[in-house]
Design a protein around this motif. Sequence first.
Motif, PDB file in Angstrom:
ATOM      1  N   PHE A  29      57.130  68.992  31.566  1.00 13.63           N
ATOM      2  CA  PHE A  29      57.967  69.294  30.407  1.00 13.63           C
ATOM      3  C   PHE A  29      59.457  69.173  30.720  1.00 13.63           C
ATOM      4  CE2 PHE A  29      54.481  72.607  30.593  1.00 13.63           C
ATOM      5  CZ  PHE A  29      53.541  71.804  29.976  1.00 13.63           C
ATOM      6  N   ALA A  30      59.813  69.113  31.997  1.00 16.53           N
ATOM      7  CA  ALA A  30      61.220  69.174  32.403  1.00 16.53           C
ATOM      8  C   ALA A  30      61.998  67.911  32.054  1.00 16.53           C
ATOM      9  CB  ALA A  30      61.320  69.447  33.901  1.00 16.53           C
ATOM     10  N   LYS A  31      61.366  66.767  32.123  1.00 18.06           N
ATOM     11  CA  LYS A  31      62.093  65.513  31.938  1.00 18.06           C
ATOM     12  C   LYS A  31      62.741  65.418  30.562  1.00 18.06           C
ATOM     13  CE  LYS A  31      61.778  60.527  32.435  1.00 18.06           C
ATOM     14  NZ  LYS A  31      60.938  59.390  32.812  1.00 18.06           N
ATOM     15  N   ALA A  32      62.007  65.787  29.520  1.00 16.70           N
ATOM     16  CA  ALA A  32      62.532  65.642  28.152  1.00 16.70           C
ATOM     17  C   ALA A  32      63.811  66.457  27.951  1.00 16.70           C
ATOM     18  CB  ALA A  32      61.475  66.048  27.129  1.00 16.70           C
ATOM     19  N   VAL A  33      63.822  67.716  28.355  1.00 18.96           N
ATOM     20  CA  VAL A  33      65.024  68.534  28.145  1.00 18.96           C
ATOM     21  C   VAL A  33      66.164  68.088  29.051  1.00 18.96           C
ATOM     22  CG1 VAL A  33      63.838  70.537  27.189  1.00 18.96           C
ATOM     23  CG2 VAL A  33      64.197  70.396  29.656  1.00 18.96           C
ATOM     24  N   ALA A  58      47.609  71.403  30.431  1.00 18.52           N
ATOM     25  CA  ALA A  58      48.631  72.287  31.000  1.00 18.52           C
ATOM     26  C   ALA A  58      48.041  73.294  31.979  1.00 18.52           C
ATOM     27  CB  ALA A  58      49.380  73.014  29.890  1.00 18.52           C
ATOM     28  N   SER A  59      46.826  73.745  31.737  1.00 20.32           N
ATOM     29  CA  SER A  59      46.209  74.728  32.636  1.00 20.32           C
ATOM     30  C   SER A  59      45.928  74.145  34.016  1.00 20.32           C
ATOM     31  CB  SER A  59      44.916  75.260  32.019  1.00 20.32           C
ATOM     32  OG  SER A  59      43.989  74.196  31.850  1.00 20.32           O
ATOM     33  N   GLU A  60      45.974  72.831  34.134  1.00 24.11           N
ATOM     34  CA  GLU A  60      45.700  72.172  35.412  1.00 24.11           C
ATOM     35  C   GLU A  60      46.970  71.897  36.216  1.00 24.11           C
ATOM     36  OE1 GLU A  60      43.399  68.666  34.543  1.00 24.11           O
ATOM     37  OE2 GLU A  60      42.044  69.787  33.235  1.00 24.11           O
ATOM     38  N   SER A 100      59.188  76.537  22.946  1.00 24.30           N
ATOM     39  CA  SER A 100      59.241  75.262  23.669  1.00 24.30           C
ATOM     40  C   SER A 100      58.027  75.109  24.578  1.00 24.30           C
ATOM     41  CB  SER A 100      60.525  75.161  24.495  1.00 24.30           C
ATOM     42  OG  SER A 100      61.646  75.164  23.651  1.00 24.30           O
ATOM     43  N   ILE A 101      57.636  76.211  25.196  1.00 23.85           N
ATOM     44  CA  ILE A 101      56.455  76.177  26.067  1.00 23.85           C
ATOM     45  C   ILE A 101      55.215  75.863  25.232  1.00 23.85           C
ATOM     46  CG2 ILE A 101      54.951  77.550  27.556  1.00 23.85           C
ATOM     47  CD1 ILE A 101      57.533  79.106  28.360  1.00 23.85           C
ATOM     48  N   GLU A 102      55.098  76.521  24.098  1.00 21.04           N
ATOM     49  CA  GLU A 102      53.935  76.284  23.230  1.00 21.04           C
ATOM     50  C   GLU A 102      53.875  74.834  22.763  1.00 21.04           C
ATOM     51  OE1 GLU A 102      53.850  79.208  20.085  1.00 21.04           O
ATOM     52  OE2 GLU A 102      53.979  80.847  21.550  1.00 21.04           O
ATOM     53  N   ARG A 103      55.019  74.273  22.357  1.00 22.83           N
ATOM     54  CA  ARG A 103      55.047  72.864  21.927  1.00 22.83           C
ATOM     55  C   ARG A 103      54.683  71.931  23.076  1.00 22.83           C
ATOM     56  NH1 ARG A 103      59.593  74.512  19.379  1.00 22.83           N
ATOM     57  NH2 ARG A 103      60.956  73.491  20.889  1.00 22.83           N
ATOM     58  N   ALA A 104      55.199  72.238  24.250  1.00 27.28           N
ATOM     59  CA  ALA A 104      54.913  71.397  25.412  1.00 27.28           C
ATOM     60  C   ALA A 104      53.435  71.457  25.781  1.00 27.28           C
ATOM     61  CB  ALA A 104      55.771  71.839  26.602  1.00 27.28           C
ATOM     62  N   VAL A 105      52.851  72.634  25.714  1.00 22.06           N
ATOM     63  CA  VAL A 105      51.429  72.781  26.033  1.00 22.06           C
ATOM     64  C   VAL A 105      50.569  72.035  25.021  1.00 22.06           C
ATOM     65  CG1 VAL A 105      49.544  74.463  26.184  1.00 22.06           C
ATOM     66  CG2 VAL A 105      51.704  74.902  27.358  1.00 22.06           C
ATOM     67  N   GLU A 106      50.971  72.073  23.744  1.00 27.75           N
ATOM     68  CA  GLU A 106      50.234  71.321  22.718  1.00 27.75           C
ATOM     69  C   GLU A 106      50.296  69.823  23.000  1.00 27.75           C
ATOM     70  OE1 GLU A 106      51.728  72.321  18.841  1.00 27.75           O
ATOM     71  OE2 GLU A 106      51.193  74.433  19.082  1.00 27.75           O
ATOM     72  N   ALA A 107      51.440  69.349  23.481  1.00 30.04           N
ATOM     73  CA  ALA A 107      51.613  67.926  23.767  1.00 30.04           C
ATOM     74  C   ALA A 107      50.958  67.513  25.084  1.00 30.04           C
ATOM     75  CB  ALA A 107      53.094  67.583  23.811  1.00 30.04           C
TER      76      ALA A 107
END
Length: 189
Positions: free
Chosen positions: A33-37, A161-163, A150-157
Amino acid sequence: MSTPNLNADDDQIIAATQQWLEKAVIGLNLCPFAKAVHVKKQVRYVVSSATTPEVLLETLMNELQLLSDTDPEAIDTTLLIHPFVLGDFLDYNEFLDVADAALEDMQLDGELQVASFHPQYQFADTDINDIGNFTNRAPYPILHLLREDSIERAVEAFPEASEIFDKNIETMEKLGHEGWDALDVGPAK
């Protein structure tokens, strides 16, 4: 860089943190998720001059409020870098409870959260030099302030994420200490 440069000015501290973010966190895909922000320049870098946990707490609370009050398009996340306080990981780890209590006191729990990075980071039940610890090792102690939305949106995308944690450990084991040292992004083992 084998040890944090405590004589560095704020620009040098931020530059070392950005290098770590780019080469390790994004470069090794430790956080997908870090790259986008980062690319959108929505990461706020703050260097605290605090030398006591009390002053750091005050800075943390100010930054939490600022993040809460700011449009996510302008600032999505904050890296609060604090090179002059909580250099010992056990002290830092205890401070995380204080940070969580501050979130609750400010009624920001559920909206924001604090993640942790430290030059001596050590997961429970691991050896200090276990390469898996390096997933959370940074050139300086950092409190990472994140928005829950933001975390929720990233996890949906990112449905897997659990891995992430297991993949990160696998990445670090393949990289090894030599590979980590070659990145030149933080404390050596």
